[in-house]
Design a protein around this motif. Sequence first.
Motif, mmCIF file in Angstrom:
data_model
loop_
_atom_site.group_PDB
_atom_site.id
_atom_site.type_symbol
_atom_site.label_atom_id
_atom_site.label_comp_id
_atom_site.label_asym_id
_atom_site.label_seq_id
_atom_site.Cartn_x
_atom_site.Cartn_y
_atom_site.Cartn_z
ATOM 1 N N ASP A 1 -3.455 11.411 5.116
ATOM 2 C CA ASP A 1 -2.121 10.983 6.190
ATOM 3 C C ASP A 1 -2.644 9.896 7.476
ATOM 4 O O ASP A 1 -4.263 9.721 7.671
ATOM 5 C CB ASP A 1 -2.095 12.534 6.985
ATOM 6 N N GLY A 2 -2.384 9.013 7.716
ATOM 7 C CA GLY A 2 -2.900 8.589 8.878
ATOM 8 C C GLY A 2 -2.415 6.465 8.661
ATOM 9 O O GLY A 2 -1.741 6.324 7.817
ATOM 10 N N ASN A 3 -3.413 6.047 8.797
ATOM 11 C CA ASN A 3 -3.158 4.732 8.768
ATOM 12 C C ASN A 3 -3.814 3.884 7.360
ATOM 13 O O ASN A 3 -4.986 4.158 7.508
ATOM 14 C CB ASN A 3 -3.940 3.921 9.892
ATOM 15 N N LEU A 4 -2.466 3.394 6.423
ATOM 16 C CA LEU A 4 -2.949 2.893 5.584
ATOM 17 C C LEU A 4 -3.613 1.545 5.567
ATOM 18 O O LEU A 4 -4.040 1.079 5.001
ATOM 19 C CB LEU A 4 -1.946 2.191 4.595
ATOM 20 N N ASN A 5 -3.886 1.094 6.472
ATOM 21 C CA ASN A 5 -4.259 -0.113 7.075
ATOM 22 C C ASN A 5 -5.622 -0.087 7.626
ATOM 23 O O ASN A 5 -6.097 -1.021 8.532
ATOM 24 C CB ASN A 5 -3.076 -1.483 7.743
ATOM 25 N N SER A 6 -5.878 1.493 7.849
ATOM 26 C CA SER A 6 -7.382 1.447 8.697
ATOM 27 C C SER A 6 -8.116 1.214 8.520
ATOM 28 O O SER A 6 -8.938 1.055 6.866
ATOM 29 C CB SER A 6 -7.550 3.038 8.939
ATOM 30 N N LYS B 1 1.147 -1.410 0.036
ATOM 31 C CA LYS B 1 -0.168 0.026 0.116
ATOM 32 C C LYS B 1 0.786 1.256 0.285
ATOM 33 O O LYS B 1 0.802 2.464 -1.068
ATOM 34 C CB LYS B 1 -0.637 -0.303 0.834
ATOM 35 N N LYS B 2 2.388 1.419 0.660
ATOM 36 C CA LYS B 2 3.278 2.147 1.158
ATOM 37 C C LYS B 2 3.349 3.100 -0.690
ATOM 38 O O LYS B 2 3.128 4.374 -1.190
ATOM 39 C CB LYS B 2 3.882 1.938 2.175
ATOM 40 N N TYR C 1 -7.305 6.468 8.407
ATOM 41 C CA TYR C 1 -6.643 7.402 7.164
ATOM 42 C C TYR C 1 -7.724 9.111 6.477
ATOM 43 O O TYR C 1 -8.921 8.510 7.131
ATOM 44 C CB TYR C 1 -6.538 6.121 6.490
ATOM 45 N N ILE C 2 -7.023 9.669 7.114
ATOM 46 C CA ILE C 2 -7.713 10.897 6.140
ATOM 47 C C ILE C 2 -6.780 12.090 5.278
ATOM 48 O O ILE C 2 -5.984 11.594 5.176
ATOM 49 C CB ILE C 2 -7.381 12.281 7.624
ATOM 50 N N SER D 1 -9.368 2.372 -3.290
ATOM 51 C CA SER D 1 -8.899 1.082 -4.118
ATOM 52 C C SER D 1 -7.726 0.810 -3.118
ATOM 53 O O SER D 1 -7.613 -1.047 -3.164
ATOM 54 C CB SER D 1 -8.865 0.961 -5.598
ATOM 55 N N ILE D 2 -7.111 1.578 -2.743
ATOM 56 C CA ILE D 2 -5.474 1.461 -2.776
ATOM 57 C C ILE D 2 -5.872 0.913 -0.893
ATOM 58 O O ILE D 2 -5.710 -0.399 -0.595
ATOM 59 C CB ILE D 2 -4.455 2.470 -2.657
ATOM 60 N N ILE D 3 -6.449 1.657 0.358
ATOM 61 C CA ILE D 3 -6.598 1.793 1.498
ATOM 62 C C ILE D 3 -7.406 0.829 1.355
ATOM 63 O O ILE D 3 -7.253 -0.168 2.615
ATOM 64 C CB ILE D 3 -6.968 3.200 2.328
#
Length: 203
Positions: free
Chosen positions: A26-31, A2-3, A74-75, A115-117
């Motif tokens: 910004d934030g947690n990509l796996n949220s 994802k990163k 993730y925001i 689609s990525i997150i």
Amino acid sequence: MKKDRIKVLNEKIKKNYPNEKIIIGDGNLNSTIMLLGEAPGGKEIEIGKPFVGQAGKHFQEFLDVLNIKREDVYITNSVKYRPTKINARTNRISNRTPTVKEIDDFRDYIYEEISIIMPKIIVTLGNTPLRLIFKNDIKIGEVHGKLMEKEINNRNYKIFPLYHPAAIIYNRDLKDIYMEDLIKLKKELKKLQKRVDFILKRV
Ligand code: URA
């Protein structure tokens, strides 16, 4: 990863808007929760992050009600540069709502970001992200607090529309409604968590 995919996407946006300062998600990509705002304002441009300054304070209150931490979500914003106008009276630069064209121009980027997150739920804040997601003129006043669904790039997403946190500053009457919506969202998040726990137990 994802990163890496998010990095490629952000570079693409920056390259396509060379004259704008782009504020990336910004934030947690796996949220499991993705929050989709409108567009950055002056403070966001200064600090380089979405929802900071006054908007960040309201946003934090919102997260506190939900009992979640900023690092856990993730925001991102529908339009990733600051739409501005010149106030004719004061001659100062101020924020403006993104135009339909600006929202349309960002749709593919945001769909790709989603689609990525791959969040379990997307919480939209105000009219702009609603228009971006649904490609039409649904108004937040008609759908706030109602769980919706939308297929994006062949995957179904749950969409939970909320008023923009800043809207309650200008309209205090919305405060109670906003709180009720947050309570409904909290219930939806609990349901999602139960499902995730159930699946985790089975594997
Ligand atoms: N700041 C943001 O980043 N987004 C908004 O929608 C409002 C303030």
